[in-house]
Design a protein around this motif. Structure first.
Motif, PDB file in Angstrom:
ATOM      1  N   LEU A 184      -0.195  13.127  12.358  1.00  0.00           N
ATOM      2  CA  LEU A 184      -1.437  13.849  12.615  1.00  0.00           C
ATOM      3  C   LEU A 184      -2.645  12.920  12.522  1.00  0.00           C
ATOM      4  O   LEU A 184      -3.662  13.146  13.173  1.00  0.00           O
ATOM      5  CB  LEU A 184      -1.603  14.999  11.612  1.00  0.00           C
ATOM      6  CG  LEU A 184      -0.599  16.146  11.711  1.00  0.00           C
ATOM      7  CD1 LEU A 184      -0.835  17.138  10.584  1.00  0.00           C
ATOM      8  CD2 LEU A 184      -0.692  16.837  13.070  1.00  0.00           C
ATOM      9  N   THR A 185      -2.549  11.886  11.696  1.00  0.00           N
ATOM     10  CA  THR A 185      -3.650  10.946  11.507  1.00  0.00           C
ATOM     11  C   THR A 185      -3.424   9.625  12.228  1.00  0.00           C
ATOM     12  O   THR A 185      -4.345   9.050  12.800  1.00  0.00           O
ATOM     13  CB  THR A 185      -3.855  10.670  10.001  1.00  0.00           C
ATOM     14  OG1 THR A 185      -4.009  11.904   9.315  1.00  0.00           O
ATOM     15  CG2 THR A 185      -5.084   9.810   9.755  1.00  0.00           C
ATOM     16  N   HIS A 186      -2.184   9.134  12.217  1.00  0.00           N
ATOM     17  CA  HIS A 186      -1.880   7.808  12.762  1.00  0.00           C
ATOM     18  C   HIS A 186      -0.675   7.886  13.711  1.00  0.00           C
ATOM     19  O   HIS A 186       0.383   7.313  13.427  1.00  0.00           O
ATOM     20  CB  HIS A 186      -1.579   6.829  11.622  1.00  0.00           C
ATOM     21  CG  HIS A 186      -2.683   6.672  10.631  1.00  0.00           C
ATOM     22  ND1 HIS A 186      -3.941   6.207  10.984  1.00  0.00           N
ATOM     23  CD2 HIS A 186      -2.740   6.912   9.293  1.00  0.00           C
ATOM     24  CE1 HIS A 186      -4.708   6.166   9.904  1.00  0.00           C
ATOM     25  NE2 HIS A 186      -4.006   6.590   8.877  1.00  0.00           N
ATOM     26  N   PRO A 187      -0.824   8.574  14.841  1.00  0.00           N
ATOM     27  CA  PRO A 187       0.340   8.811  15.707  1.00  0.00           C
ATOM     28  C   PRO A 187       0.957   7.557  16.306  1.00  0.00           C
ATOM     29  O   PRO A 187       2.136   7.571  16.663  1.00  0.00           O
ATOM     30  CB  PRO A 187      -0.224   9.722  16.808  1.00  0.00           C
ATOM     31  CG  PRO A 187      -1.700   9.473  16.792  1.00  0.00           C
ATOM     32  CD  PRO A 187      -2.047   9.200  15.366  1.00  0.00           C
ATOM     33  N   GLU A 188       0.213   6.483  16.397  1.00  0.00           N
ATOM     34  CA  GLU A 188       0.727   5.268  17.032  1.00  0.00           C
ATOM     35  C   GLU A 188       1.109   4.194  16.016  1.00  0.00           C
ATOM     36  O   GLU A 188       1.481   3.083  16.399  1.00  0.00           O
ATOM     37  CB  GLU A 188      -0.323   4.697  18.001  1.00  0.00           C
ATOM     38  CG  GLU A 188      -0.776   5.663  19.082  1.00  0.00           C
ATOM     39  CD  GLU A 188       0.374   6.119  19.967  1.00  0.00           C
ATOM     40  OE1 GLU A 188       1.260   5.295  20.266  1.00  0.00           O
ATOM     41  OE2 GLU A 188       0.371   7.305  20.368  1.00  0.00           O
ATOM     42  N   VAL A 229      -7.069   5.043   5.684  1.00  0.00           N
ATOM     43  CA  VAL A 229      -7.243   3.645   6.076  1.00  0.00           C
ATOM     44  C   VAL A 229      -5.984   2.824   5.777  1.00  0.00           C
ATOM     45  O   VAL A 229      -6.050   1.590   5.722  1.00  0.00           O
ATOM     46  CB  VAL A 229      -8.481   3.026   5.385  1.00  0.00           C
ATOM     47  CG1 VAL A 229      -9.743   3.733   5.859  1.00  0.00           C
ATOM     48  CG2 VAL A 229      -8.371   3.085   3.865  1.00  0.00           C
ATOM     49  N   ALA A 230      -4.856   3.481   5.630  1.00  0.00           N
ATOM     50  CA  ALA A 230      -3.630   2.758   5.281  1.00  0.00           C
ATOM     51  C   ALA A 230      -3.242   1.700   6.309  1.00  0.00           C
ATOM     52  O   ALA A 230      -2.969   0.548   5.930  1.00  0.00           O
ATOM     53  CB  ALA A 230      -2.480   3.738   5.057  1.00  0.00           C
ATOM     54  N   PRO A 231      -3.190   2.012   7.608  1.00  0.00           N
ATOM     55  CA  PRO A 231      -2.818   0.960   8.562  1.00  0.00           C
ATOM     56  C   PRO A 231      -3.785  -0.215   8.556  1.00  0.00           C
ATOM     57  O   PRO A 231      -3.357  -1.375   8.635  1.00  0.00           O
ATOM     58  CB  PRO A 231      -2.821   1.686   9.908  1.00  0.00           C
ATOM     59  CG  PRO A 231      -2.597   3.129   9.571  1.00  0.00           C
ATOM     60  CD  PRO A 231      -3.333   3.322   8.280  1.00  0.00           C
ATOM     61  N   VAL A 268       0.885  -1.165   0.000  1.00  0.00           N
ATOM     62  CA  VAL A 268       0.000   0.000   0.000  1.00  0.00           C
ATOM     63  C   VAL A 268       0.920   1.210   0.000  1.00  0.00           C
ATOM     64  O   VAL A 268       1.600   1.486   0.990  1.00  0.00           O
ATOM     65  CB  VAL A 268      -0.922   0.021   1.236  1.00  0.00           C
ATOM     66  CG1 VAL A 268      -1.800   1.273   1.227  1.00  0.00           C
ATOM     67  CG2 VAL A 268      -1.762  -1.244   1.318  1.00  0.00           C
ATOM     68  N   VAL A 269       0.981   1.922  -1.125  1.00  0.00           N
ATOM     69  CA  VAL A 269       1.918   3.034  -1.278  1.00  0.00           C
ATOM     70  C   VAL A 269       1.149   4.341  -1.142  1.00  0.00           C
ATOM     71  O   VAL A 269       0.197   4.588  -1.888  1.00  0.00           O
ATOM     72  CB  VAL A 269       2.636   2.991  -2.640  1.00  0.00           C
ATOM     73  CG1 VAL A 269       3.692   4.087  -2.707  1.00  0.00           C
ATOM     74  CG2 VAL A 269       3.262   1.625  -2.879  1.00  0.00           C
ATOM     75  N   CYS A 270       1.569   5.182  -0.206  1.00  0.00           N
ATOM     76  CA  CYS A 270       0.926   6.480   0.000  1.00  0.00           C
ATOM     77  C   CYS A 270       1.761   7.551  -0.696  1.00  0.00           C
ATOM     78  O   CYS A 270       2.954   7.698  -0.403  1.00  0.00           O
ATOM     79  CB  CYS A 270       0.804   6.786   1.485  1.00  0.00           C
ATOM     80  SG  CYS A 270      -0.166   5.563   2.401  1.00  0.00           S
ATOM     81  N   THR A 271       1.138   8.300  -1.605  1.00  0.00           N
ATOM     82  CA  THR A 271       1.887   9.316  -2.344  1.00  0.00           C
ATOM     83  C   THR A 271       2.300  10.483  -1.466  1.00  0.00           C
ATOM     84  O   THR A 271       3.247  11.197  -1.794  1.00  0.00           O
ATOM     85  CB  THR A 271       1.081   9.850  -3.545  1.00  0.00           C
ATOM     86  OG1 THR A 271      -0.159  10.423  -3.068  1.00  0.00           O
ATOM     87  CG2 THR A 271       0.801   8.747  -4.546  1.00  0.00           C
ATOM     88  N   HIS A 272       1.603  10.679  -0.353  1.00  0.00           N
ATOM     89  CA  HIS A 272       2.010  11.679   0.643  1.00  0.00           C
ATOM     90  C   HIS A 272       1.180  11.466   1.903  1.00  0.00           C
ATOM     91  O   HIS A 272       0.304  10.602   1.935  1.00  0.00           O
ATOM     92  CB  HIS A 272       1.897  13.107   0.107  1.00  0.00           C
ATOM     93  CG  HIS A 272       0.528  13.529  -0.321  1.00  0.00           C
ATOM     94  ND1 HIS A 272      -0.095  13.008  -1.432  1.00  0.00           N
ATOM     95  CD2 HIS A 272      -0.348  14.426   0.199  1.00  0.00           C
ATOM     96  CE1 HIS A 272      -1.283  13.572  -1.579  1.00  0.00           C
ATOM     97  NE2 HIS A 272      -1.459  14.431  -0.589  1.00  0.00           N
ATOM     98  N   GLY A 273       1.473  12.266   2.926  1.00  0.00           N
ATOM     99  CA  GLY A 273       0.918  11.989   4.236  1.00  0.00           C
ATOM    100  C   GLY A 273      -0.335  12.734   4.624  1.00  0.00           C
ATOM    101  O   GLY A 273      -0.755  12.640   5.784  1.00  0.00           O
TER     102      GLY A 273
END
Length: 210
Positions: A98-102, A74-76, A62-67
């Motif tokens: 900011l979205t997935h701190p853990e 829903v990446a994790p 799952v490649v994220c083009t940016h954060g």
């Protein structure tokens, strides 16, 4: 037989949040692969819609083009449920948190290649919209997956935190416009374009300075 290489689009809707503002957005998620293997580009809003499009295939990454949150929503969950690594350029660590701190991600670095369906996607670091923005180049298909770096009509937005207009212009000029003019650009939002259609407008974008 694993079938021919193909590119599929899933459109999901949700909210983009940054700097205290919220905007309703439609996002393009791209699936690149064949009948057996697939790479997911971006993970916006709706895990179920993306998983249904995967349709049981093995997910290479799952490649994220940016954060920005609308590209990693829903990446994790996708990574965990589809047993695939989530890739993001480390320049966007602060945005990711900011979205997935853990949650953790795998580092996507400029020049790295991702093998899928008998071909390779090449990671191209294109900072500007965000420090860690990347595009994915698929030479075999004459295709570029540009995230929010390049759209039909110009560069991605640079009016919010972590973005910079001169940097995105340099990325587009030096990294993207060097590609063949008939390269199809599959964008993070809206309709696609080609490198040849966008190249003549570079000086106009610089003059507008938006």
């Amino acid at each position: 037989m694993s079938g021919a290489l193909r590119i599929e689009r899933v459109v999901t809707s949700g909210v983009f949040q940054l700097d205290g503002g919220t905007w309703e957005v439609d996002n393009n998620i791209w699936l690149i692969g064949d009948d057996h293997d697939v790479v997911i580009v971006d993970a916006a809003h709706d895990e179920k819609a993306i998983t249904e499009a995967v349709n049981g295939r093995d997910v290479v990454a799952v490649v994220c083009t940016h954060g920005h949150n609308d590209h990693v929503t829903v990446a994790p969950a996708l990574g965990a449920n589809l047993h695939a690594p989530v890739l993001l350029h480390p320049g966007d660590q602060a945005l990711w948190e900011l979205t997935h701190p853990e949650q953790k991600f795998w580092s996507a670095q400029d020049g790295e290649r991702i093998a899928v369906a008998g071909t390779e996607l090449r990671i191209v670091h294109t900072p500007g919209h965000s420090p860690g923005s990347i595009c994915l180049h698929l030479p075999e298909a004459g295709a570029l997956f540009s995230g929010d770096t390049l759209f039909s009509g110009g560069p991605g937005a640079t009016g919010r935190s972590f973005s910079d207009f001169p940097t995105i212009i340099s990325s587009i000029r030096d990294r993207l416009l060097a590609l063949p003019g008939d390269t199809k650009v599959h964008t993070g939002h809206g309709d696609g374009t080609t490198i040849g259609d966008e190249a003549p407008h570079l000086s106009d974008w610089i003059a507008r300075g938006h």
